[in-house]
Design a protein around this motif. Structure first.
Motif, PDB file in Angstrom:
ATOM      1  N   ALA A  95       1.343  -1.028   0.348  1.00 32.96           N
ATOM      2  CA  ALA A  95      -0.173  -0.042   0.030  1.00 32.96           C
ATOM      3  C   ALA A  95       0.935   1.153   0.249  1.00 32.96           C
ATOM      4  O   ALA A  95       0.629   2.192  -0.419  1.00 32.96           O
ATOM      5  CB  ALA A  95      -1.212   0.098   1.200  1.00 32.96           C
ATOM      6  N   GLU A 100      -1.892   2.994  -3.186  1.00 34.71           N
ATOM      7  CA  GLU A 100      -2.993   1.941  -3.058  1.00 34.71           C
ATOM      8  C   GLU A 100      -4.001   1.455  -2.285  1.00 34.71           C
ATOM      9  O   GLU A 100      -3.064   1.590  -0.841  1.00 34.71           O
ATOM     10  CB  GLU A 100      -3.246   1.384  -4.941  1.00 34.71           C
ATOM     11  CG  GLU A 100      -3.044   2.011  -5.398  1.00 34.71           C
ATOM     12  CD  GLU A 100      -3.835   3.530  -5.987  1.00 34.71           C
ATOM     13  OE1 GLU A 100      -5.075   3.850  -5.718  1.00 34.71           O
ATOM     14  OE2 GLU A 100      -3.327   3.982  -7.374  1.00 34.71           O
ATOM     15  N   LEU A 101      -4.718   0.532  -2.410  1.00 36.99           N
ATOM     16  CA  LEU A 101      -5.151  -0.139  -1.300  1.00 36.99           C
ATOM     17  C   LEU A 101      -5.251  -1.684  -1.967  1.00 36.99           C
ATOM     18  O   LEU A 101      -4.641  -1.925  -2.480  1.00 36.99           O
ATOM     19  CB  LEU A 101      -7.305   0.361  -1.135  1.00 36.99           C
ATOM     20  CG  LEU A 101      -8.155  -1.136  -0.388  1.00 36.99           C
ATOM     21  CD1 LEU A 101      -7.635  -0.125   0.791  1.00 36.99           C
ATOM     22  CD2 LEU A 101      -9.753  -0.850  -0.179  1.00 36.99           C
ATOM     23  N   ARG A 117      -7.206  -4.564   5.409  1.00 35.14           N
ATOM     24  CA  ARG A 117      -6.950  -4.114   4.287  1.00 35.14           C
ATOM     25  C   ARG A 117      -6.023  -3.232   4.777  1.00 35.14           C
ATOM     26  O   ARG A 117      -6.788  -2.192   5.981  1.00 35.14           O
ATOM     27  CB  ARG A 117      -8.759  -3.426   3.876  1.00 35.14           C
ATOM     28  CG  ARG A 117      -9.625  -4.458   3.729  1.00 35.14           C
ATOM     29  CD  ARG A 117     -10.757  -4.094   3.490  1.00 35.14           C
ATOM     30  NE  ARG A 117     -10.828  -3.885   2.223  1.00 35.14           N
ATOM     31  CZ  ARG A 117     -11.561  -2.971   0.657  1.00 35.14           C
ATOM     32  NH1 ARG A 117     -13.140  -2.991   1.086  1.00 35.14           N
ATOM     33  NH2 ARG A 117     -12.087  -3.343  -0.531  1.00 35.14           N
ATOM     34  N   ARG A 119      -4.610   1.480   3.920  1.00 41.16           N
ATOM     35  CA  ARG A 119      -4.471   2.440   2.632  1.00 41.16           C
ATOM     36  C   ARG A 119      -3.550   2.933   2.527  1.00 41.16           C
ATOM     37  O   ARG A 119      -2.631   3.116   3.314  1.00 41.16           O
ATOM     38  CB  ARG A 119      -5.265   3.348   3.007  1.00 41.16           C
ATOM     39  CG  ARG A 119      -7.353   2.421   3.163  1.00 41.16           C
ATOM     40  CD  ARG A 119      -8.080   3.372   4.007  1.00 41.16           C
ATOM     41  NE  ARG A 119      -8.233   4.729   2.969  1.00 41.16           N
ATOM     42  CZ  ARG A 119      -8.492   5.080   2.423  1.00 41.16           C
ATOM     43  NH1 ARG A 119      -9.562   4.085   2.110  1.00 41.16           N
ATOM     44  NH2 ARG A 119      -8.386   6.753   1.584  1.00 41.16           N
ATOM     45  N   ALA A 123      -4.722   6.076  -1.551  1.00 41.21           N
ATOM     46  CA  ALA A 123      -6.323   5.131  -1.969  1.00 41.21           C
ATOM     47  C   ALA A 123      -7.480   5.908  -1.685  1.00 41.21           C
ATOM     48  O   ALA A 123      -8.083   6.909  -1.055  1.00 41.21           O
ATOM     49  CB  ALA A 123      -6.152   4.347  -0.516  1.00 41.21           C
ATOM     50  N   GLY A 221      -7.583  -0.054  -7.294  1.00 47.68           N
ATOM     51  CA  GLY A 221      -7.159   1.790  -7.477  1.00 47.68           C
ATOM     52  C   GLY A 221      -8.373   2.243  -8.277  1.00 47.68           C
ATOM     53  O   GLY A 221      -9.197   1.078  -9.406  1.00 47.68           O
TER      54      GLY A 221
END
Length: 253
Positions: A95, A100-101, A117, A119, A123, A221
């Protein structure tokens, strides 16, 4: 829904039906819940009162909400999976490097569940959180896992859960999906081209340990950033690097 019980206990089924309905309705009173489930108000009240007594729901005014006690069980279940602790730092690095995620998903009962998850700086805010469940056929993560399951098991999952469209790009034809899974096996990565959420793309790879599929990792993304060479070459290489390190760490940790 999981494997059918031989002798299911009706009261247990009803209890979890009520909990699920509270989640779907984002909280509800007795009357609304009874109408939603087509159950007697007195029965719904009794179930909710018992769940409140055991601290699994909370009551705010006349409305009931799912209680935070469930978080204890979810966190416990996640911590039992070695892939979580091993993949977590690698996903954080992914990340950070991509902005991005980054995601980790596992499969249980034919449904994908997000285990983690994290970020990056750029993100996007997308629906879903740790614990969110997602259809396997409509995500890059899910396809990465399906590609490495026994074919009979994939048919079982599709028979039970179907192939409903999440967007106009979702694969809803079984033959088309199996052709896609073959490509995933050949290339090592799975792509989600706005198949679960419009405007979002994803690059995913499976994580194995001792010839067993343990889950999948990905980076996702917006389409304006995940396109061209970045979508098809740069990010797949980064995801495969994280896959390799994660598999090695599971094996030797």
């Amino acid at each position: 829904m999981g494997t059918k019980a031989r002798n299911p206990v009706k009261s247990v089924e009803t209890t979890f039906t009520i909990v699920q309905a509270l989640k779907e309705l984002d909280g509800a009173g007795v009357t609304e819940l009874a109408e939603y489930l087509d159950l007697p108000k007195s029965s719904v009240h009794n179930y909710l009162s018992t769940l409140e007594q055991e601290e699994y729901v909370v009551k705010e005014g006349t409305e009931y909400q799912v209680g935070i006690r469930f978080l204890d069980y979810g966190a416990y279940a996640r911590d039992q999976m070695d892939i979580f602790e091993v993949a977590k730092p690698e996903l954080e690095r992914l990340a950070s490097e991509t902005g991005e995620l980054a995601n980790l998903l596992v499969e249980q009962h034919g449904i994908g569940s997000y285990l983690y998850r994290t970020r990056g700086e750029m993100a996007v805010q997308v629906e879903g959180h740790v614990g969110t469940r997602a259809p396997m056929h409509a995500t890059g993560l899910g396809k990465a896992i399906l590609a490495h399951l026994d074919e009979d098991r994939v048919h079982e999952i599709l028979d039970e859960h179907g192939m409903p469209p999440s967007t106009s790009n979702t694969i809803t034809d079984r033959d088309e999906l199996f052709a896609e899974l073959e490509r995933v096996r050949e290339e090592g990565v799975a792509f989600d081209d706005e198949e679960r959420l419009s405007g979002l793309r994803c690059v995913a790879a499976p994580v194995h340990h001792e010839d067993e599929i343990r889950g999948a990792i990905s980076v996702s993304g917006p389409t304006n950033r995940l396109r061209g060479e970045r979508f098809r070459e740069e990010l797949p290489n980064k995801v495969l690097e994280v896959q390799n390190v994660t598999e090695l760490n599971i094996t030797y940790s």
